[in-house]
Design an enzyme around this catalytic site. Sequence first.
Site, PDB file in Angstrom:
ATOM      1  N   GLU A 121       0.462  -0.473  -4.740  1.00 49.62           N
ATOM      2  CA  GLU A 121      -0.604   0.520  -4.945  1.00 49.62           C
ATOM      3  C   GLU A 121      -0.004   1.884  -4.685  1.00 49.62           C
ATOM      4  O   GLU A 121       0.870   2.042  -3.816  1.00 49.62           O
ATOM      5  CB  GLU A 121      -1.749   0.235  -3.965  1.00 49.62           C
ATOM      6  CG  GLU A 121      -2.966   1.129  -4.131  1.00 49.62           C
ATOM      7  CD  GLU A 121      -2.996   2.366  -3.250  1.00 49.62           C
ATOM      8  OE1 GLU A 121      -3.944   3.146  -3.354  1.00 49.62           O
ATOM      9  OE2 GLU A 121      -2.048   2.568  -2.450  1.00 49.62           O
ATOM     10  N   GLU A 141      -3.980   4.054  -8.205  1.00 48.30           N
ATOM     11  CA  GLU A 141      -5.227   4.652  -7.730  1.00 48.30           C
ATOM     12  C   GLU A 141      -5.274   6.092  -8.210  1.00 48.30           C
ATOM     13  O   GLU A 141      -4.419   6.899  -7.847  1.00 48.30           O
ATOM     14  CB  GLU A 141      -5.359   4.602  -6.211  1.00 48.30           C
ATOM     15  CG  GLU A 141      -6.712   5.192  -5.817  1.00 48.30           C
ATOM     16  CD  GLU A 141      -6.913   5.437  -4.330  1.00 48.30           C
ATOM     17  OE1 GLU A 141      -6.181   4.852  -3.501  1.00 48.30           O
ATOM     18  OE2 GLU A 141      -7.814   6.243  -4.016  1.00 48.30           O
ATOM     19  N   HIS A 182       0.829  -1.217   0.000  1.00 44.60           N
ATOM     20  CA  HIS A 182       0.000   0.000   0.000  1.00 44.60           C
ATOM     21  C   HIS A 182       0.861   1.264   0.000  1.00 44.60           C
ATOM     22  O   HIS A 182       1.737   1.407   0.846  1.00 44.60           O
ATOM     23  CB  HIS A 182      -0.855  -0.041   1.272  1.00 44.60           C
ATOM     24  CG  HIS A 182      -1.884   1.038   1.370  1.00 44.60           C
ATOM     25  ND1 HIS A 182      -2.101   1.730   2.538  1.00 44.60           N
ATOM     26  CD2 HIS A 182      -2.771   1.534   0.462  1.00 44.60           C
ATOM     27  CE1 HIS A 182      -3.081   2.598   2.353  1.00 44.60           C
ATOM     28  NE2 HIS A 182      -3.504   2.512   1.111  1.00 44.60           N
ATOM     29  N   ASP A 214      -1.087   6.431  -5.087  1.00 46.49           N
ATOM     30  CA  ASP A 214      -2.116   7.446  -5.334  1.00 46.49           C
ATOM     31  C   ASP A 214      -1.563   8.485  -6.298  1.00 46.49           C
ATOM     32  O   ASP A 214      -0.500   9.061  -6.042  1.00 46.49           O
ATOM     33  CB  ASP A 214      -2.501   8.125  -4.020  1.00 46.49           C
ATOM     34  CG  ASP A 214      -2.938   7.112  -2.979  1.00 46.49           C
ATOM     35  OD1 ASP A 214      -3.953   6.449  -3.194  1.00 46.49           O
ATOM     36  OD2 ASP A 214      -2.235   6.982  -1.946  1.00 46.49           O
ATOM     37  N   HIS A 219      -1.206  11.371  -1.786  1.00 42.11           N
ATOM     38  CA  HIS A 219      -2.517  10.886  -1.343  1.00 42.11           C
ATOM     39  C   HIS A 219      -3.525  12.015  -1.167  1.00 42.11           C
ATOM     40  O   HIS A 219      -4.644  11.953  -1.682  1.00 42.11           O
ATOM     41  CB  HIS A 219      -2.354  10.120  -0.034  1.00 42.11           C
ATOM     42  CG  HIS A 219      -3.638   9.555   0.483  1.00 42.11           C
ATOM     43  ND1 HIS A 219      -4.541  10.291   1.231  1.00 42.11           N
ATOM     44  CD2 HIS A 219      -4.208   8.321   0.332  1.00 42.11           C
ATOM     45  CE1 HIS A 219      -5.588   9.537   1.524  1.00 42.11           C
ATOM     46  NE2 HIS A 219      -5.414   8.337   0.998  1.00 42.11           N
TER      47      HIS A 219
HETATM   48  O1  G3P Z   1      -6.377   1.826  -3.261  1.00 39.97           O
HETATM   49  C1  G3P Z   1      -6.686   1.316  -2.031  1.00 39.97           C
HETATM   50  C2  G3P Z   1      -6.519   2.317  -0.922  1.00 39.97           C
HETATM   51  O2  G3P Z   1      -5.309   2.983  -1.088  1.00 39.97           O
HETATM   52  C3  G3P Z   1      -7.646   3.291  -0.864  1.00 39.97           C
HETATM   53  O3  G3P Z   1      -7.574   4.145   0.238  1.00 39.97           O
HETATM   54  O4  G3P Z   1      -7.129   6.334   1.256  1.00 39.97           O
HETATM   55  O5  G3P Z   1      -5.368   4.588   1.259  1.00 39.97           O
HETATM   56  O6  G3P Z   1      -5.979   5.746  -0.845  1.00 39.97           O
HETATM   57  P1  G3P Z   1      -6.459   5.249   0.476  1.00 39.97           P
HETATM   58 MG    MG Z   2      -4.707   4.670  -2.229  1.00 35.21          MG
END
Ligand code: G3P
Ligand code: MG
Length: 249
Positions: free
Chosen positions: A40, A115, A13, A42, A55
């Site tokens: 993953e 994302e 993540h 952002d 993010h």
């Molecule tokens: O993409 C999964 C997750 O990252 C979504 O939540 O807030 O961590 O971007 P967040």
């Molecule tokens: Mg995310």
Amino acid sequence: MSKTWPLPFWIAHRGAGKLAPENTLAAFRVGAQHGYRAFECDVKLSRDGQPFLLHDDTLNRTTRERGIAGERAWAELSRIDAGAWHSRAFAGEMLPSLEAIAQFCLANGHALNIEIKPTTGRELETGQVVGREVLRLWPELPVVFSSFKPEALIGVAETAPELPRALLLDALKPGWLDQARGLGCAGIVANYTLMDRATIDTIHLAGMKAAVYTVNDEASAQWLIGNGIDGIITDAVDRFSAGAVPSSG
Ligand code: G3P
Ligand code: MG
């Protein structure tokens, strides 16, 4: 329908965004050192349309700057320290472009879950630009685009229609499955607390993958594996071995 789902089961993540500053190249390196082969992150746009990793809408939490990141040009953003807030060891780690991250993933054979996290009001544009750039610059990169924002997925579908998309869900509102179908999604990525056996089965019956974020404890991971989940996004790259092949049997 878009191409085959290219992500392995375990996905780090935000790079490996607890052990290292989230959404930086350093975080990817830490995840890779722990054996992770999928990440993953952002992605949003600078004022002048450069996709980069962050993010939040603002720079406030993860840099010493203040204000909306998407209002600044990439030439300025690329000089912002995104590591010092985490710990001294990462001071000097800069905000990365998607290009830097994509090149790292390509060079190492990693897959990427992008994302799309648009600055508020730039949802469609962000999807369009990110889809177009991925297809133009890194067509060999194994990628899944995901977003909480349907408009962002519509944008990706316009410019990179053959690449797989996933709808992110933090609640199961009425019509969520039809919405994912309508967006041509290959998968659902949901908050793991939303998943029960029936929901996982429903997603599978619709021909989609069912993945979850952000699972950091063993009991939840085991339950999800036992109930047929296809992928887990985790911060705990030091706890979960990415090499372990889950078996629900
Ligand atoms: O993409 C999964 C997750 O990252 C979504 O939540 O807030 O961590 O971007 P967040
Ligand atoms: Mg995310």
